[in-house]
Scaffold this motif. Structure first.
Motif, PDB file in Angstrom:
ATOM      1  N   THR A  46      -5.442  -7.777   1.707  1.00 57.03           N
ATOM      2  CA  THR A  46      -5.872  -8.297   0.402  1.00 57.03           C
ATOM      3  C   THR A  46      -6.045  -7.204  -0.634  1.00 57.03           C
ATOM      4  OG1 THR A  46      -8.190  -8.195   1.112  1.00 57.03           O
ATOM      5  CG2 THR A  46      -7.021 -10.264   1.456  1.00 57.03           C
ATOM      6  N   LEU A  47      -6.019  -5.970  -0.208  1.00 61.07           N
ATOM      7  CA  LEU A  47      -6.140  -4.841  -1.124  1.00 61.07           C
ATOM      8  C   LEU A  47      -4.927  -3.934  -0.974  1.00 61.07           C
ATOM      9  CD1 LEU A  47      -9.843  -3.641  -0.860  1.00 61.07           C
ATOM     10  CD2 LEU A  47      -8.766  -4.778  -2.793  1.00 61.07           C
ATOM     11  N   GLY A  48      -4.729  -3.102  -1.976  1.00 56.30           N
ATOM     12  CA  GLY A  48      -3.699  -2.084  -1.876  1.00 56.30           C
ATOM     13  C   GLY A  48      -2.318  -2.557  -2.293  1.00 56.30           C
ATOM     14  N   PHE A  49      -1.344  -2.266  -1.442  1.00 58.04           N
ATOM     15  CA  PHE A  49       0.058  -2.416  -1.818  1.00 58.04           C
ATOM     16  C   PHE A  49       0.456  -3.858  -2.122  1.00 58.04           C
ATOM     17  CE2 PHE A  49       4.645  -2.614  -0.958  1.00 58.04           C
ATOM     18  CZ  PHE A  49       5.095  -1.548  -1.724  1.00 58.04           C
TER      19      PHE A  49
ATOM     20  N   LEU B  30      -3.632  -5.901 -16.046  1.00 57.24           N
ATOM     21  CA  LEU B  30      -4.730  -5.651 -15.114  1.00 57.24           C
ATOM     22  C   LEU B  30      -5.268  -6.957 -14.544  1.00 57.24           C
ATOM     23  CD1 LEU B  30      -6.584  -3.610 -13.783  1.00 57.24           C
ATOM     24  CD2 LEU B  30      -8.067  -3.716 -15.801  1.00 57.24           C
ATOM     25  N   ALA B  31      -5.368  -7.988 -15.407  1.00 53.95           N
ATOM     26  CA  ALA B  31      -5.857  -9.282 -14.934  1.00 53.95           C
ATOM     27  C   ALA B  31      -4.884  -9.902 -13.937  1.00 53.95           C
ATOM     28  CB  ALA B  31      -6.073 -10.224 -16.120  1.00 53.95           C
ATOM     29  N   LEU B  32      -3.586  -9.751 -14.203  1.00 55.07           N
ATOM     30  CA  LEU B  32      -2.581 -10.315 -13.300  1.00 55.07           C
ATOM     31  C   LEU B  32      -2.681  -9.672 -11.917  1.00 55.07           C
ATOM     32  CD1 LEU B  32      -0.131 -12.224 -13.078  1.00 55.07           C
ATOM     33  CD2 LEU B  32       1.315 -10.291 -13.756  1.00 55.07           C
ATOM     34  N   ILE B  33      -2.842  -8.352 -11.882  1.00 57.58           N
ATOM     35  CA  ILE B  33      -2.980  -7.662 -10.601  1.00 57.58           C
ATOM     36  C   ILE B  33      -4.257  -8.098  -9.896  1.00 57.58           C
ATOM     37  CG2 ILE B  33      -3.332  -5.391  -9.543  1.00 57.58           C
ATOM     38  CD1 ILE B  33      -1.479  -4.229 -11.682  1.00 57.58           C
ATOM     39  N   ALA B  34      -5.355  -8.193 -10.654  1.00 58.14           N
ATOM     40  CA  ALA B  34      -6.635  -8.567 -10.058  1.00 58.14           C
ATOM     41  C   ALA B  34      -6.619  -9.985  -9.516  1.00 58.14           C
ATOM     42  CB  ALA B  34      -7.753  -8.414 -11.089  1.00 58.14           C
TER      43      ALA B  34
ATOM     44  N   TYR C 148      -5.809 -10.653  -5.832  1.00 61.02           N
ATOM     45  CA  TYR C 148      -6.789 -10.353  -4.786  1.00 61.02           C
ATOM     46  C   TYR C 148      -7.446 -11.627  -4.249  1.00 61.02           C
ATOM     47  CZ  TYR C 148     -11.058  -8.941  -2.494  1.00 61.02           C
ATOM     48  OH  TYR C 148     -12.077  -8.826  -1.590  1.00 61.02           O
ATOM     49  N   PRO C 149      -8.063 -12.478  -5.092  1.00 60.71           N
ATOM     50  CA  PRO C 149      -8.658 -13.705  -4.532  1.00 60.71           C
ATOM     51  C   PRO C 149      -7.619 -14.655  -3.947  1.00 60.71           C
ATOM     52  CG  PRO C 149      -8.757 -13.744  -6.929  1.00 60.71           C
ATOM     53  CD  PRO C 149      -8.342 -12.357  -6.535  1.00 60.71           C
ATOM     54  N   ILE C 150      -6.403 -14.651  -4.519  1.00 59.27           N
ATOM     55  CA  ILE C 150      -5.349 -15.510  -3.960  1.00 59.27           C
ATOM     56  C   ILE C 150      -5.026 -15.088  -2.529  1.00 59.27           C
ATOM     57  CG2 ILE C 150      -2.911 -16.147  -4.151  1.00 59.27           C
ATOM     58  CD1 ILE C 150      -3.241 -15.944  -7.203  1.00 59.27           C
ATOM     59  N   LEU C 151      -4.836 -13.788  -2.330  1.00 59.58           N
ATOM     60  CA  LEU C 151      -4.532 -13.287  -0.988  1.00 59.58           C
ATOM     61  C   LEU C 151      -5.731 -13.430  -0.059  1.00 59.58           C
ATOM     62  CD1 LEU C 151      -2.480 -10.080  -1.836  1.00 59.58           C
ATOM     63  CD2 LEU C 151      -1.646 -12.136  -0.708  1.00 59.58           C
ATOM     64  N   LEU C 152      -6.932 -13.316  -0.611  1.00 59.12           N
ATOM     65  CA  LEU C 152      -8.129 -13.485   0.208  1.00 59.12           C
ATOM     66  C   LEU C 152      -8.184 -14.900   0.780  1.00 59.12           C
ATOM     67  CD1 LEU C 152     -10.647 -11.762   0.978  1.00 59.12           C
ATOM     68  CD2 LEU C 152     -11.846 -12.926  -0.884  1.00 59.12           C
TER      69      LEU C 152
ATOM     70  N   LEU D  94      -5.575 -17.005   1.116  1.00 59.21           N
ATOM     71  CA  LEU D  94      -4.452 -17.171   2.039  1.00 59.21           C
ATOM     72  C   LEU D  94      -4.721 -16.479   3.371  1.00 59.21           C
ATOM     73  CD1 LEU D  94      -1.394 -16.657  -0.351  1.00 59.21           C
ATOM     74  CD2 LEU D  94      -2.148 -18.795   0.702  1.00 59.21           C
ATOM     75  N   SER D  95      -5.399 -15.324   3.301  1.00 62.55           N
ATOM     76  CA  SER D  95      -5.698 -14.591   4.524  1.00 62.55           C
ATOM     77  C   SER D  95      -6.613 -15.393   5.444  1.00 62.55           C
ATOM     78  CB  SER D  95      -6.350 -13.244   4.180  1.00 62.55           C
ATOM     79  OG  SER D  95      -6.587 -12.491   5.340  1.00 62.55           O
ATOM     80  N   GLY D  96      -7.568 -16.103   4.832  1.00 60.46           N
ATOM     81  CA  GLY D  96      -8.445 -16.953   5.627  1.00 60.46           C
ATOM     82  C   GLY D  96      -7.673 -18.044   6.340  1.00 60.46           C
ATOM     83  N   VAL D  97      -6.687 -18.628   5.649  1.00 60.11           N
ATOM     84  CA  VAL D  97      -5.867 -19.687   6.241  1.00 60.11           C
ATOM     85  C   VAL D  97      -5.005 -19.139   7.379  1.00 60.11           C
ATOM     86  CG1 VAL D  97      -4.015 -21.339   5.797  1.00 60.11           C
ATOM     87  CG2 VAL D  97      -5.845 -21.034   4.116  1.00 60.11           C
TER      88      VAL D  97
END
Length: 521
Positions: free
Chosen positions: A91-94, A64-68, A71-75, A77-80
């Protein structure tokens, strides 16, 4: 057949289809990463040790921690990507679930492939060299065929692990069989919990059996068995994928991880369907994740609470008058995050310190100030978020609360702990129907350390001008009183004759249409 079983079966095509697609995609990518890596490091002891060590290290991280964490990593990267290339990453979902499960699935495949390649008998290698095979010929004609059965065993193990771990994707907004389990735990719907567990177990057994067929064909050099197993797997993934993806949803509704949120998400969905709008729901999200998802446009609408927004999002510690707080929240949301506050639904669901009435009377406790004098002899049970929230820090500081022990629980099990005596005090919710039904008492807060918690309907900025959506949602503003919400919550949380969140939402909708008194649980 009970309503709960019918509800579970109705959701199975979507949940199973999404689960299969997620698991299959993770396994395919993990295999494409693991096998070339194994070929690369098998003959290099140092590289082999480093790569396998890293893969084993990942396995020490709870699933569960690995999946969670993704989320901040993609968040970030998404900003960049948004700043530099003009597009944002989901950043959420698949995607976060896929990345986490792919990393999780690598070790068994990689480890077994390396084992197969390094276990080839020396005399076999010598014989292949003796007949003049090149390195490439030996790899394709000797090494890979001999290592393949062992690598297949690793793939089977990885498949079972991945299918099980995929149930943990629900908290990041990815639909899976875990939706049964997480929602069932929150509402004590043990039919859903059992159904989700059995469905995941059966899926793992079927996948393992088909991969075993492929493994047997590889080991015995029987190409028909390999083709049959691979074809069956491909057909299963295609069928499940078609079922899981057959519905296209225009809007995404989000919900946190407790009964009231499930009910309100269903109510919003029913309102939208009545207006001809299609929607899907991402449930089980945490407070921080769900708001960031709304602000980023990953979800379109959900219900949050003024106290949560004030303390957690706006990071305010002062508590102004009620109307001033609501006005400040509305303005700040629009100005800082582009989020539209459509209005309050008409009730509050505040945090409160809750005790069994008899126990509170025995100790002469009616306020949090009274509680502070006895806290050293009492055990405190909190939901999974409360002890890291500003409200807890504020209450603890204002009243100097120092409990004998503090334990965290799933919100539903927290009430069980109170009634069973494992906890003397809990961080309850004032709109919870179990408070009156179980003869519990909410302690008053004379110092106003805990802010008000109006249920606010929030819409993402990208949908703030969507007239059809706003027209569908506006009838919900200001019309749900606390008694109606408590009653609906209790129909889902009570021990017997439980209703599903969808059924409870229908009760609210009917009462709103009739504008009658709230239903009696």
């Amino acid at each position: 057949m009970s309503e709960q079983w019918r509800a579970a079966l109705a959701l199975l095509p979507e949940y199973l289809g999404q689960h299969v697609l997620l698991s299959a995609a993770a396994l395919v990518i993990a295999t494409l990463i693991s096998l070339p890596t194994a070929l690369l490091v098998a003959s290099r002891p140092t590289g082999r040790t480093i790569v396998l060590g890293l893969a084993r290290l990942v396995q020490t991280i709870p699933g569960l921690a690995l999946i969670a964490l993704f989320y901040p990593i993609l968040l970030a990267l998404s900003g960049v990507t948004q700043q530099r290339f003009g597009f944002s990453l989901p950043t959420l979902g698949f995607l976060p679930a896929l990345l986490a499960l792919t990393v999780f699935a690598i070790l068994p495949i990689l480890q077994n492939a390396v084992l197969g390649l390094t276990s080839i008998a020396p005399d076999v290698i010598e014989a292949s060299d003796a007949v003049g095979m090149t390195r490439r010929q030996r790899l394709t004609l000797v090494d890979i065929p001999l290592a393949a059965p062992i690598a297949m065993a690793g793939l089977r193990t990885s498949a079972v692990w991945t299918i099980g771990a995929a149930t943990l994707a629900t908290p990041v907004g990815q639909t899976s069989l875990g939706n049964y389990i997480f929602s069932g735990l929150q509402t004590e719907n043990w039919v859903f919990v059992l159904f989700g567990c059995l469905a995941a177990a059966m899926l793992a057994i079927v996948a393992d059996s088909l991969l075993a067929l492929v493994e047997h064909g590889v080991a015995r050099r029987r190409i028909r068995l390999v083709i049959a197993g691979v074809a069956a797997l491909a057909i299963g993934v295609a069928a499940a994928g078609a079922t899981g993806l057959h519905r296209t949803s225009t809007y995404v509704i989000a919900a946190k991880n407790f009964s009231e949120q499930f009910i309100l998400a269903e109510l919003i969905g029913q309102q939208m369907r009545a207006a001809g709008l299609s929607s899907s729901t991402k449930s089980g999200l945490g407070s921080a994740v769900i708001f960031r998802a709304l602000a980023a446009g990953d979800v379109d609408v959900y219900v949050d609470y003024s106290g949560t927004l004030w303390t957690n999002v706006m990071e305010r510690s002062d508590i102004p008058p009620h109307k001033e707080m609501l006005a400040a929240i509305t303005q700040w949301m629009q100005r800082e995050r582009g989020v539209k506050v459509l209005g309050s639904l008409g009730f509050q669901n505040a945090y409160g310190f809750v005790m069994r009435r008899q126990r509170a009377q025995e100790l002469g406790i009616s306020t949090i100030a009274d509680l502070a004098r006895h806290a050293g002899q009492l055990s405190f049970g909190a939901d999974l978020e409360f002890t890291v929230r500003p409200e807890w820090q504020s209450a603890r500081s204002a009243y100097n609360l120092n409990f004998r022990s503090i334990r965290t629980y799933d919100p539903t099990l927290m009430y069980r702990a109170l009634m069973g005596g494992e906890a003397d005090v809990i961080s309850g919710f004032t709109s919870d129907g179990r408070i009156a039904a179980s003869d519990l008492v909410v302690l008053s807060d004379p110092q106003g350390a805990i802010p008000p918690y109006d249920a606010l309907l929030l819409v993402t900025g990208a949908r703030a001008g969507d007239a059809r959506l706003l027209d569908a949602l506006k009838p919900l503003v200001g019309v749900i009183n606390i008694e109606t919400m408590r009653s609906a919550n209790y129909t889902v949380d009570r021990d017997n004759d439980k209703l599903t969140p969808a059924a409870a939402a229908q009760i609210i909708a009917k009462r709103l249409t009739r504008k009658d008194d709230p239903p009696t649980p």
